[in-house]
Scaffold this active site. Structure first.
Site, PDB file in Angstrom:
ATOM      1  N   LYS A  68      43.517  16.445  65.825  1.00 32.91           N
ATOM      2  CA  LYS A  68      42.872  15.201  66.312  1.00 32.91           C
ATOM      3  C   LYS A  68      42.838  14.174  65.187  1.00 32.91           C
ATOM      4  O   LYS A  68      43.153  12.999  65.390  1.00 32.91           O
ATOM      5  CB  LYS A  68      41.472  15.535  66.775  1.00 32.91           C
ATOM      6  N   ASN A  69      42.496  14.636  63.961  1.00 33.77           N
ATOM      7  CA  ASN A  69      42.296  13.685  62.860  1.00 33.77           C
ATOM      8  C   ASN A  69      43.592  13.204  62.228  1.00 33.77           C
ATOM      9  O   ASN A  69      43.570  12.363  61.340  1.00 33.77           O
ATOM     10  CB  ASN A  69      41.362  14.289  61.807  1.00 33.77           C
ATOM     11  N   CYS A  92      26.402   8.138  63.321  1.00 32.81           N
ATOM     12  CA  CYS A  92      26.478   9.206  64.318  1.00 32.81           C
ATOM     13  C   CYS A  92      25.522  10.296  63.842  1.00 32.81           C
ATOM     14  O   CYS A  92      24.824  10.137  62.844  1.00 32.81           O
ATOM     15  CB  CYS A  92      27.906   9.719  64.432  1.00 32.81           C
ATOM     16  N   ARG A 123      27.692   6.788  58.215  1.00 31.18           N
ATOM     17  CA  ARG A 123      29.117   6.511  58.405  1.00 31.18           C
ATOM     18  C   ARG A 123      29.473   5.033  58.179  1.00 31.18           C
ATOM     19  O   ARG A 123      30.032   4.372  59.025  1.00 31.18           O
ATOM     20  CB  ARG A 123      29.594   6.966  59.784  1.00 31.18           C
ATOM     21  N   ILE A 154      31.396   1.623  56.739  1.00 29.00           N
ATOM     22  CA  ILE A 154      32.825   1.346  56.483  1.00 29.00           C
ATOM     23  C   ILE A 154      32.953   0.252  55.425  1.00 29.00           C
ATOM     24  O   ILE A 154      33.928  -0.504  55.387  1.00 29.00           O
ATOM     25  CB  ILE A 154      33.574   0.951  57.778  1.00 29.00           C
ATOM     26  N   ASP A 155      31.985   0.210  54.512  1.00 32.42           N
ATOM     27  CA  ASP A 155      32.001  -0.820  53.462  1.00 32.42           C
ATOM     28  C   ASP A 155      33.253  -0.725  52.584  1.00 32.42           C
ATOM     29  O   ASP A 155      33.760  -1.753  52.117  1.00 32.42           O
ATOM     30  CB  ASP A 155      30.732  -0.709  52.601  1.00 32.42           C
ATOM     31  N   LEU A 156      33.774   0.477  52.395  1.00 35.07           N
ATOM     32  CA  LEU A 156      34.961   0.619  51.533  1.00 35.07           C
ATOM     33  C   LEU A 156      36.218   0.111  52.239  1.00 35.07           C
ATOM     34  O   LEU A 156      37.143  -0.403  51.599  1.00 35.07           O
ATOM     35  CB  LEU A 156      35.122   2.076  51.086  1.00 35.07           C
ATOM     36  N   ASP A 191      34.133  19.860  57.391  1.00 34.50           N
ATOM     37  CA  ASP A 191      34.301  20.129  58.830  1.00 34.50           C
ATOM     38  C   ASP A 191      34.310  21.618  59.147  1.00 34.50           C
ATOM     39  O   ASP A 191      34.352  21.990  60.315  1.00 34.50           O
ATOM     40  CB  ASP A 191      35.600  19.500  59.350  1.00 34.50           C
ATOM     41  N   ARG A 224      35.325  16.779  72.395  1.00 37.62           N
ATOM     42  CA  ARG A 224      35.920  15.655  71.659  1.00 37.62           C
ATOM     43  C   ARG A 224      37.069  16.120  70.775  1.00 37.62           C
ATOM     44  O   ARG A 224      37.987  15.359  70.487  1.00 37.62           O
ATOM     45  CB  ARG A 224      34.871  14.984  70.769  1.00 37.62           C
TER      46      ARG A 224
HETATM   47  C1  EPZ Z   1      36.961  11.792  58.369  1.00 36.12           C
HETATM   48  O1  EPZ Z   1      35.836  10.975  58.633  1.00 36.12           O
HETATM   49  C2  EPZ Z   1      37.062  12.757  59.534  1.00 36.12           C
HETATM   50  N1  EPZ Z   1      37.277  12.011  60.775  1.00 36.12           N
HETATM   51  C3  EPZ Z   1      35.778  13.584  59.631  1.00 36.12           C
HETATM   52  O2  EPZ Z   1      35.965  14.524  60.676  1.00 36.12           O
HETATM   53  C4  EPZ Z   1      35.584  14.336  58.318  1.00 36.12           C
HETATM   54  O3  EPZ Z   1      34.361  15.038  58.370  1.00 36.12           O
HETATM   55  C5  EPZ Z   1      35.556  13.341  57.147  1.00 36.12           C
HETATM   56  O4  EPZ Z   1      36.764  12.543  57.161  1.00 36.12           O
HETATM   57  C6  EPZ Z   1      35.461  14.040  55.805  1.00 36.12           C
HETATM   58  O5  EPZ Z   1      36.521  14.916  55.645  1.00 36.12           O
HETATM   59  C7  EPZ Z   1      38.508  11.547  61.054  1.00 36.12           C
HETATM   60  O6  EPZ Z   1      39.446  11.712  60.294  1.00 36.12           O
HETATM   61  C8  EPZ Z   1      38.672  10.797  62.346  1.00 36.12           C
HETATM   62  P1  EPZ Z   1      34.952   9.647  55.038  1.00 36.12           P
HETATM   63  P2  EPZ Z   1      35.596   9.646  57.749  1.00 36.12           P
HETATM   64  O7  EPZ Z   1      35.212   8.188  55.125  1.00 36.12           O
HETATM   65  O8  EPZ Z   1      36.876   9.104  57.280  1.00 36.12           O
HETATM   66  C9  EPZ Z   1      31.223   7.736  52.863  1.00 36.12           C
HETATM   67  C10 EPZ Z   1      35.372  15.772  62.552  1.00 36.12           C
HETATM   68  O9  EPZ Z   1      34.518  16.642  62.646  1.00 36.12           O
HETATM   69  N2  EPZ Z   1      31.864   6.441  53.138  1.00 36.12           N
HETATM   70  O10 EPZ Z   1      35.928  10.501  54.283  1.00 36.12           O
HETATM   71  O11 EPZ Z   1      34.684   8.771  58.511  1.00 36.12           O
HETATM   72  C11 EPZ Z   1      30.788   8.454  54.138  1.00 36.12           C
HETATM   73  O12 EPZ Z   1      29.488   8.009  54.512  1.00 36.12           O
HETATM   74  C12 EPZ Z   1      35.061  14.497  61.806  1.00 36.12           C
HETATM   75  O13 EPZ Z   1      36.546  15.850  62.988  1.00 36.12           O
HETATM   76  C13 EPZ Z   1      31.276   5.295  52.631  1.00 36.12           C
HETATM   77  O14 EPZ Z   1      30.236   5.345  51.962  1.00 36.12           O
HETATM   78  O15 EPZ Z   1      34.804  10.230  56.495  1.00 36.12           O
HETATM   79  C14 EPZ Z   1      30.786   9.899  53.718  1.00 36.12           C
HETATM   80  O16 EPZ Z   1      29.579  10.197  53.045  1.00 36.12           O
HETATM   81  C15 EPZ Z   1      33.597  14.413  61.441  1.00 36.12           C
HETATM   82  N3  EPZ Z   1      31.871   4.087  52.881  1.00 36.12           N
HETATM   83  C16 EPZ Z   1      31.935   9.975  52.716  1.00 36.12           C
HETATM   84  O17 EPZ Z   1      32.196   8.621  52.310  1.00 36.12           O
HETATM   85  C17 EPZ Z   1      33.030   3.982  53.614  1.00 36.12           C
HETATM   86  O18 EPZ Z   1      33.533   2.859  53.785  1.00 36.12           O
HETATM   87  C18 EPZ Z   1      33.216  10.549  53.292  1.00 36.12           C
HETATM   88  O19 EPZ Z   1      33.477   9.860  54.503  1.00 36.12           O
HETATM   89  C19 EPZ Z   1      33.617   5.161  54.122  1.00 36.12           C
HETATM   90  C20 EPZ Z   1      33.021   6.380  53.861  1.00 36.12           C
END
Ligand code: EPZ
Length: 431
Positions: free
Chosen positions: A22-23, A120, A125, A127-129, A313, A405
């Site tokens: 999915k990811n 969620c 979650r 998306i500032d980065l 995950d 999902r």
């Molecule tokens: C991806 O989410 C996956 N989803 C998640 O899988 C997975 O748990 C996660 O990566 C970590 O491996 C998809 O790929 C669709 P991150 P993502 O950005 O990209 C912080 C599942 O179960 N952050 O790597 O949203 C964030 O809060 C799902 O399939 C910021 O601060 O995760 C977190 O603490 C759940 N600012 C950390 O970084 C940002 O702009 C890692 O998040 C972005 C992220």
């Protein structure tokens, strides 16, 4: 809302075939926005988030065909005209990975309106980065009424500009979103502190097949030489490493003998090492892993890290296994701030888990009892099913839509190897 009824006690015996990730599929579908050519993706999983992505792309004007059936799990996407480059809130609120269309939209059309995803169950979650990276590439981003509006230079008329971007934190979809944006930018973009997850490499493989010039995907530093246009391509999605890991634990926790096929063991190094530390017997092949009980399970702690570390995950699923291990297992969740919702549900089934900040301590082994439990998020749901497979009696799991999902035909795959699991619709659905 659908429920699962699971009667514990059966060791799982047989073969389970892993579906596409999915990811990987979600960013690869979003990549179709970058070209007016046709994108064909094979090995797409039949899960709810993919249907949500189909609705999202269609709402923007894309033609999306989604074909499932014995022979193929394939999608054909053609973003000839994007008549309405807006990711609407009613779709985004159901799937925060919708933010993956932000980078491709602004790169292709110069403008993007994307509803802020909101948090969620497992965390804020943000998306500032993603935003910071796009601004470094010359985008102007404003926020109004819960929507982000992003414009490329010259008020959406110009192209994004290559930049040198160092991620403050490792972010998977942040890396993917900006990687897609950079493929059509003017000049070279260098990204540092990138996510190294296999899903990033899978996306980069598709983008390069579309004519992008990306080097270093899968490492911390990725270089992208921008091109003027991308063309259509065909790509096969990677197997789902988290689905594979979930079924490995299902085989281990039930003391069964399970062959997990069509997977990529190279993506599961951290989990394989940890399961072997627990005493689980694994025979690792090129595209399959056979899991058997190796006698009593031993406690072995985990601390979730970005890839190639132990995946967040898999944390909830591993915690279910830890309830059956002799000794105390410490589980530290470093990625998300609220990813222990499964703890209170596991404790209601007889587990003995305490939480202190980001660390849970699982004292095993404890005999689990059936109970009525509530699913809270995708992987917590899987964890509760795994616990129910060894609980004494019949466990009822509510809100299994979370599980739908991200797991394709979850209960069928388990039933085919001997699990006593069935889906129970609401009382109002026809018998
Ligand atoms: C991806 O989410 C996956 N989803 C998640 O899988 C997975 O748990 C996660 O990566 C970590 O491996 C998809 O790929 C669709 P991150 P993502 O950005 O990209 C912080 C599942 O179960 N952050 O790597 O949203 C964030 O809060 C799902 O399939 C910021 O601060 O995760 C977190 O603490 C759940 N600012 C950390 O970084 C940002 O702009 C890692 O998040 C972005 C992220």
């Amino acid at each position: 809302m659908d429920k699962f009824v699971v009667r514990g006690g059966n060791p799982l015996l047989g073969t389970i075939k892993i579906s596409g990730a999915k990811n990987s599929a979600l960013p690869c579908m979003a990549a179709a926005i970058l070209t007016e050519g046709e994108i064909v993706l094979e090995n797409i999983p039949q899960v709810r988030d993919i249907e949500t992505e189909r609705r999202l792309l269609t709402s923007m004007g894309a033609e999306v065909e989604l074909g499932y059936g014995r022979a193929h799990h394939r999608t054909r996407i053609k973003c000839g005209i994007l008549s309405d480059p807006v990711a609407k809130y009613e779709i985004v609120k159901t799937m925060r990975a919708s933010s993956l269309v932000l980078g491709p939209l602004i790169a292709r059309t110069g403008i993007a309106r994307v509803a802020m995803p909101g948090g969620c169950a497992i965390g804020g979650r943000p998306i500032d980065l993603h935003i910071k990276g796009l601004e470094a590439m010359g985008a102007t981003i404003t926020q109004d009424h819960g929507y982000l509006e992003a414009r490329s230079p010259n008020n959406g008329q110009g192209r994004l500009q290559g930049a040198h971007i160092v991620f403050d934190k490792i972010t998977v979809t942040g890396t993917e979103d900006l990687l897609m944006a950079a493929t059509l930018a003017e000049g070279e973009t260098v990204f540092e502190n990138c996510a190294r997850e296999p899903e990033v490499s899978d996306l980069a493989e598709l983008l390069n097949a579309m004519g992008a010039k990306i080097e270093g995907a899968g490492t911390s530093t990725i270089r992208v030489k921008g091109v003027a246009k991308l063309h259509g391509a065909r790509h096969r999605i990677n197997p789902d490493r988290i689905e594979a890991g979930t079924f490995l634990i299902a085989g281990a926790i039930t003391g069964g003998d399970l062959n997990v096929t069509d997977c990529n063991p190279a993506h599961l190094g951290a989990l394989i090492a940890k399961l072997e530390q627990c005493g689980v017997k694994l025979d690792v092949g090129k595209e399959n892993i056979r899991v058997r009980s190796g006698g009593a399970l031993k406690a072995a702690g985990i601390s979730t890290e970005e890839y190639p570390g132990f995946p967040t995950d898999m944390q909830a699923q591993f915690m279910a296994l830890a309830t059956q291990a002799d000794g105390a297992t410490t589980v530290t969740e470093n990625i998300f701030e609220n990813r222990f919702m499964h703890v209170q549900e596991l404790n209601r089934m007889g587990a003995n888990i305490t939480v202190q900040g980001r660390t849970a301590t699982v004292r095993g082994r404890t005999a689990l009892e059936s109970a009525a439990v509530m699913c809270s998020d995708l992987r917590a749901s899987a964890s509760l099913v795994l616990a129910a497979l060894v609980a004494d009696g019949e466990t009822i799991l509510d809100r299994v839509y979370h599980l739908d999902r991200g797991y394709e035909h979850f209960e069928e795959k388990l039933r085919n190897v001997g699990a006593q699991i069935r889906r129970m619709g609401d009382v109002f659905t026809k018998k």
